[in-house]
Write a protein that holds these residues in place. Structure first.
Motif, short mmCIF file in Angstrom:
data_model
loop_
_atom_site.label_atom_id
_atom_site.label_comp_id
_atom_site.label_asym_id
_atom_site.label_seq_id
_atom_site.Cartn_x
_atom_site.Cartn_y
_atom_site.Cartn_z
N LYS A 24 12.04 2.88 -11.82
CA LYS A 24 12.05 1.43 -11.99
C LYS A 24 13.33 0.84 -11.41
CE LYS A 24 10.95 -2.12 -15.40
NZ LYS A 24 10.54 -2.39 -16.80
N GLY A 25 14.45 1.55 -11.60
CA GLY A 25 15.72 1.08 -11.04
C GLY A 25 15.71 1.06 -9.53
N GLY A 26 14.87 1.93 -8.92
CA GLY A 26 14.77 1.97 -7.47
C GLY A 26 13.70 1.06 -6.91
N GLY A 27 13.03 0.29 -7.79
CA GLY A 27 12.04 -0.67 -7.32
C GLY A 27 10.61 -0.20 -7.40
N PHE A 28 10.36 0.90 -8.15
CA PHE A 28 9.01 1.43 -8.30
C PHE A 28 8.58 1.24 -9.76
CE2 PHE A 28 10.72 3.36 -4.55
CZ PHE A 28 9.65 3.40 -3.67
N ASN A 29 7.74 0.23 -9.96
CA ASN A 29 7.43 -0.19 -11.33
C ASN A 29 6.31 0.61 -11.98
OD1 ASN A 29 9.33 -2.39 -11.29
ND2 ASN A 29 7.92 -3.47 -9.93
N HIS A 30 5.56 1.35 -11.21
CA HIS A 30 4.45 2.13 -11.76
C HIS A 30 4.51 3.56 -11.24
CE1 HIS A 30 2.71 -1.66 -13.13
NE2 HIS A 30 2.92 -2.14 -11.92
N CYS A 31 4.19 4.52 -12.09
CA CYS A 31 4.16 5.90 -11.64
C CYS A 31 3.18 6.72 -12.47
CB CYS A 31 5.55 6.53 -11.67
SG CYS A 31 6.21 6.86 -13.32
N ASN A 32 2.63 7.74 -11.83
CA ASN A 32 1.79 8.73 -12.49
C ASN A 32 2.50 10.07 -12.43
OD1 ASN A 32 -0.30 6.78 -12.76
ND2 ASN A 32 -0.97 7.22 -10.66
N ILE A 33 2.57 10.78 -13.56
CA ILE A 33 3.23 12.08 -13.60
C ILE A 33 2.21 13.13 -14.00
CG2 ILE A 33 5.06 13.46 -14.65
CD1 ILE A 33 6.66 10.91 -15.05
N THR A 34 2.01 14.12 -13.11
CA THR A 34 1.00 15.16 -13.34
C THR A 34 1.62 16.54 -13.21
OG1 THR A 34 -0.67 13.70 -12.32
CG2 THR A 34 -1.26 16.03 -12.61
N GLU A 90 3.75 10.29 -8.61
CA GLU A 90 3.33 9.27 -7.65
C GLU A 90 3.92 7.93 -8.09
OE1 GLU A 90 -1.16 10.26 -6.47
OE2 GLU A 90 -0.80 10.32 -8.63
N ALA A 91 4.69 7.30 -7.23
CA ALA A 91 5.38 6.06 -7.58
C ALA A 91 4.97 4.94 -6.64
CB ALA A 91 6.90 6.27 -7.53
N THR A 96 0.80 -1.23 0.00
CA THR A 96 0.00 0.00 0.00
C THR A 96 0.83 1.27 0.00
OG1 THR A 96 -0.12 -0.03 2.43
CG2 THR A 96 -1.88 -1.16 1.20
N GLY A 97 2.15 1.14 0.15
CA GLY A 97 2.99 2.33 0.24
C GLY A 97 3.20 3.03 -1.08
N MET A 98 3.60 4.28 -1.01
CA MET A 98 3.91 5.04 -2.23
C MET A 98 4.90 6.14 -1.91
SD MET A 98 0.53 7.48 -2.79
CE MET A 98 1.32 8.39 -4.10
N VAL A 99 5.53 6.62 -2.97
CA VAL A 99 6.45 7.75 -2.87
C VAL A 99 5.88 8.87 -3.73
CG1 VAL A 99 8.73 8.62 -3.53
CG2 VAL A 99 8.52 6.43 -2.37
N MET A 100 5.83 10.07 -3.16
CA MET A 100 5.40 11.26 -3.90
C MET A 100 6.59 12.17 -4.10
SD MET A 100 1.78 12.22 -2.10
CE MET A 100 2.42 11.83 -0.48
N LEU A 101 6.89 12.44 -5.34
CA LEU A 101 7.99 13.34 -5.69
C LEU A 101 7.41 14.62 -6.29
CD1 LEU A 101 10.32 10.82 -7.58
CD2 LEU A 101 10.26 11.29 -5.12
N VAL A 102 7.97 15.75 -5.91
CA VAL A 102 7.67 17.01 -6.59
C VAL A 102 8.97 17.44 -7.24
CG1 VAL A 102 6.81 19.35 -6.38
CG2 VAL A 102 5.93 17.58 -4.86
N GLU A 103 9.01 17.35 -8.56
CA GLU A 103 10.25 17.57 -9.30
C GLU A 103 9.96 18.28 -10.62
OE1 GLU A 103 13.37 16.98 -8.54
OE2 GLU A 103 13.32 15.55 -6.86
N THR A 115 13.92 14.15 -17.88
CA THR A 115 12.74 14.04 -18.72
C THR A 115 11.80 12.99 -18.12
OG1 THR A 115 13.67 12.28 -20.08
CG2 THR A 115 14.13 14.56 -20.76
N GLU A 116 10.58 12.90 -18.64
CA GLU A 116 9.63 11.91 -18.16
C GLU A 116 10.19 10.49 -18.32
OE1 GLU A 116 5.12 10.25 -19.10
OE2 GLU A 116 5.56 12.37 -19.41
N ALA A 117 10.80 10.22 -19.48
CA ALA A 117 11.36 8.89 -19.71
C ALA A 117 12.48 8.58 -18.71
CB ALA A 117 11.89 8.80 -21.14
N GLU A 118 13.29 9.59 -18.40
CA GLU A 118 14.38 9.39 -17.44
C GLU A 118 13.84 9.15 -16.03
OE1 GLU A 118 18.07 11.92 -19.39
OE2 GLU A 118 16.47 13.02 -18.35
N TRP A 119 12.75 9.85 -15.68
CA TRP A 119 12.15 9.62 -14.37
C TRP A 119 11.61 8.20 -14.26
CZ3 TRP A 119 13.29 11.90 -10.20
CH2 TRP A 119 13.56 13.26 -10.14
#
Length: 359
Positions: free
Chosen positions: A334-344, A355-356, A285-292, A325-329
């Motif tokens: 994914k390299g850090g173990g977060f396979n799904h993300c939403n970018i808004t 949101e990862a 259920t955990g997530m990471v929120m980045l503002v970048e 860039t979005e692709a780089e993010w």
């Protein structure tokens, strides 16, 4: 031949503009140090140079120098000028007395404004750190971080050893935090209600997490930053300050919040941080929120595009980090173990919300 000559002249103009671009930043610093925007804002109306000068600390400033500075700042649309006849509105033959007022730009230079960039202006033009820019070409040839080559220590170590810079840096981060959080809370505030606990990694003196907890008192707020940073942090209701190292351990929470942190670091370091984030949150259920910042290098109408690219080079010079860039993010997460993300993209903002999720 005539068109070619015109193009060369235009090229010369463009180079001269870039050549003296540093003066723009110095003018902003001068205006902030003199408190010109503050004086006009405090009086609530446009003011003459003599009226502005009367509110500056002794000794009396040189009016001629002040005029020349203000003339260029008006040209740059930082302030606005209007000429009022000395004899009154109907004094047709009177010499005009120039008055200077605020614009939408100079309102960001008011130190006590609700939203201000004045601390950032001072921090980015701190005399002892400006020489690092002169080492940029050396860094290109040799690799490495210009800041460390010139000052012999990284940015964080420099702040720990220099209280004046540390205070200025923290003030700059607080002012940008206010701007970031206004955008985040306007578009995502409902999202925080789902969490029982939230850790702000690299949260500085805790302003962001405090604002979230104030709106959602049920959230247990944790502010993680280096010991010398949290040592100066004020107390906030519902927030626990933790001095530590995000590379070593992140306090456990339902979610991790990071605003403008990963851009400081290389891809390899970011992956290390993200792996620590993953350890700190619930697996399912955990997530990471980045503002970048999310770079958009292709042709588009993004009004922030040039600023984002300047920030990217600033990260190169100061920390060896980067804007992405979005692709780089997506690749980095994914390299850090977060396979799904939403970018808004956040409305009217330099930043995007990422949101990862590990699963």
């Amino acid at each position: 031949m005539e068109m070619e000559e015109e193009r060369l002249v235009q090229g010369q103009i463009e180079i001269f503009q870039q050549l003296f671009a540093f003066a723009d930043s110095m003018l902003l610093k001068c205006a902030v140090e003199l408190g010109i925007a503050d004086i006009i804002h405090r009086n609530g109306r446009p003011m003459t140079l003599h009226q502005i000068a009367a509110e500056l600390p002794a000794p009396s400033p040189d009016i001629s120098s002040l005029f020349r500075i203000m003339r260029l700042l008006v040209r740059k649309h930082v302030f606005v000028r209007r000429d009022r006849p000395i004899g009154g509105e109907n004094g047709a033959n009177s010499n005009p007395q120039p008055e200077f007022g605020l614009t939408s730009a100079s309102r960001w230079l008011v130190r006590d404004g609700e939203l201000s960039l004045a601390p950032m202006v001072l921090m980015q033009n701190y005399p002892s750190t400006l020489p690092v820019w002169h080492c940029l070409s050396r860094s290109v040839k040799e690799g490495g971080v210009a800041f460390e080559k010139v000052l012999g220590v990284d940015l964080w170590g420099y702040g720990a050893a220099n209280p004046e810079f540390n205070q200025l840096f923290n003030s700059a981060m607080v002012c940008t935090c206010k701007i970031i959080m206004k955008a985040v809370m306007a578009e995502y505030d409902h999202g925080f209600s789902r969490f029982g606990s939230l850790v702000d990694v690299g949260g500085g003196t805790g302003k962001a997490i405090a604002e979230i907890v104030k709106s959602y008192p049920h959230v247990k707020g944790i502010n993680l930053d280096l010991p010398h940073v949290v040592a100066t942090a004020p107390r906030y209701q519902g927030v626990t300050h933790v001095g530590g190292d995000m590379f070593e351990e992140i306090p456990k929470a339902d979610a991790v919040f990071m605003k403008w942190i990963l851009h400081n670091w290389s891809d390899e370091d970011c992956i290390k941080i993200l792996k620590q984030c993953k350890k700190a949150i619930p697996e399912n259920t955990g997530m990471v929120m980045l503002v970048e910042v999310v770079l958009q290098c292709e042709a588009n109408e993004d009004a922030w595009k040039d600023i984002k690219m300047v920030l990217d080079v600033t990260m190169l010079v100061y920390l060896g980090g980067k804007e992405r860039t979005e692709a780089e993010w997506r690749k980095l997460l994914k390299g850090g173990g977060f396979n799904h993300c939403n970018i808004t993209p956040l409305h009217n903002s330099l930043f995007s919300l990422i949101e990862a999720f590990p699963n």
